[in-house]
Design an enzyme around this catalytic site. Structure first.
Site, PDB file in Angstrom:
ATOM      1  CB  CYS A   1       2.876 108.705 -54.323  1.00 49.14           C
ATOM      2  SG  CYS A   1       1.799 107.345 -54.793  1.00 49.14           S
TER       3      CYS A   1
ATOM      4  CB  CYS B   1       3.265 106.577 -57.461  1.00 48.80           C
ATOM      5  SG  CYS B   1       1.764 107.266 -56.764  1.00 48.80           S
ATOM      6  CG  ASP B   2       7.141 107.641 -57.299  1.00 53.93           C
ATOM      7  OD1 ASP B   2       6.766 107.333 -58.443  1.00 53.93           O
ATOM      8  OD2 ASP B   2       6.972 108.759 -56.798  1.00 53.93           O
TER       9      ASP B   2
END
Ligand code: NAP
Length: 305
Positions: free
Chosen positions: A134, A137-138
């Site tokens: 992701c 997300c990261d």
């Protein structure tokens, strides 16, 4: 108070929320199990440019928040827990979260799909230590670092482009020469100076002890191996359906649920919609449409009982 709902919806992506919306609006009592990641895969994407109605696109999380709220307006109740077991052989049908039991006359399954992994030991060991699926997300953790995105579809293109906001360099590693990605997405990647495309390369091993330090790649044509130094690897190699819970339901060879033209599975009163069924289109709009169909089919089936 009776715990028996008319409809239980399992899953909270576009298919699940749309099923909730239509069923609630048909005056049925609806309980939706959202799981640990309400909103599904769209909450891990960036701007959605191809959902009709949004000229400038819409953020994935925002779209799902709106869908959730819209179904709630008509009375959908939510439980943000994962279903752990089901029993569809009984009337009403039973859905469990641990020891908690919930009952409904019909169930709509909309559990979606989850990111596919490469299946390497090193990938598991370094998961969340530089390996991720992701970018939204990261990606932030890779400011001025080097990363690789694995895959040749639209997701890989989207992730690669997105990561150039943070990373100093992004390798796009794909196992073939040809890309599955749409031309517009591929063109954007090709035009991005921070991205280097490596074709005909498979990942042999993720290198590193405590965190990712590189990748060992194998040329899929020549068989030669090489190493590239980097700090992160993002997987974008497709998805697998989340259907393991449903042993009683017929599936295809890849685990996707099979439903008939009325979206009903082999179990009367159990319907299925979205990415847990659909390996062909896999779009937010098609998942939402199927959620609508399942809801209408479920309502009609209930009338016959
Ligand atoms: P996809 O189209 O199925 O592409 C998966 C890619 O991963 C393929 O290039 C495939 O290679 C590769 N792959 C699969 N297994 C692999 C393995 N074990 N090792 C290495 N590579 C592997 O999946 P997706 O990119 O997630 O897209 C899914 C759907 O969502 C598509 O319909 C896509 O158009 C849509 N989507 C749309 C957008 C958008 O429009 N904004 C964004 C993201 C996704 P091969 O080609 O060799 O099989």
């Amino acid at each position: 108070m009776s715990n028996i709902h008319d409809v239980i919806v399992i899953g909270a992506g576009p298919a699940g929320y749309t099923a909730c919306l239509y069923s609630s609006r048909a005056n049925l009592s609806v309980l939706c199990f959202e799981g640990w990641q309400p909103g599904g895969q769209l909450t891990t994407t960036t701007v959605i440019e191809n959902y009709p109605g949004f000229e400038k696109g819409i953020d994935g999380k925002e779209l799902m928040k709106e869908m959730r709220a819209q179904a709630a307006v008509f009375g959908t109740e939510y439980i943000s827990k994962d279903v752990t077991r089901v029993n569809f052989a009984t009337t009403p049908k039973k859905v469990y979260v641990g020891e908690e039991e919930y009952e409904a006359k019909v169930v709509i399954i909309a559990t979606g799909a989850k990111p596919r992994k490469l299946g390497l030991e090193s990938e598991e060991r370094l998961w969340a230590r530089g390996v991720s699926s992701c970018a939204t997300c990261d990606g932030f953790f890779f400011r001025e670092k080097k990363v690789a995105v694995i895959g040749g579809g639209d997701s890989a293109m989207e992730e690669a482009n997105f990561l150039t906001k943070f990373a100093s360099k992004v390798y796009l590693v794909h196992r073939r020469e040809e890309f599955r990605a749409s031309k517009i997405m591929l063109d954007r990647v090709r035009a991005n100076e921070k991205i280097e495309i490596l074709t005909n390369k498979g990942v042999e091993e993720v290198l590193g002890e405590q965190k990712v330090t590189g990748l060992k790649l194998k040329d899929t044509v020549s068989g030669e191996t090489s190493e590239v130094e980097l700090d992160g690897m993002f997987l974008a190699i497709g998805h697998v359906p989340v259907t393991q819970l449903f042993e009683e339901i017929n599936k295809d060879e890849n685990g996707y649920l099979i439903h008939n033209e009325n979206t009903m599975t082999n179990i009367p009163g159990v319907f299925a919609a979205g990415d847990c069924v659909d390996h062909r289109y896999r779009q937010a709009i098609t998942a939402a449409a199927m959620g609508c169909q399942a809801s209408i089919d479920a309502e009609k089936w209930l009338e016959t009982q």
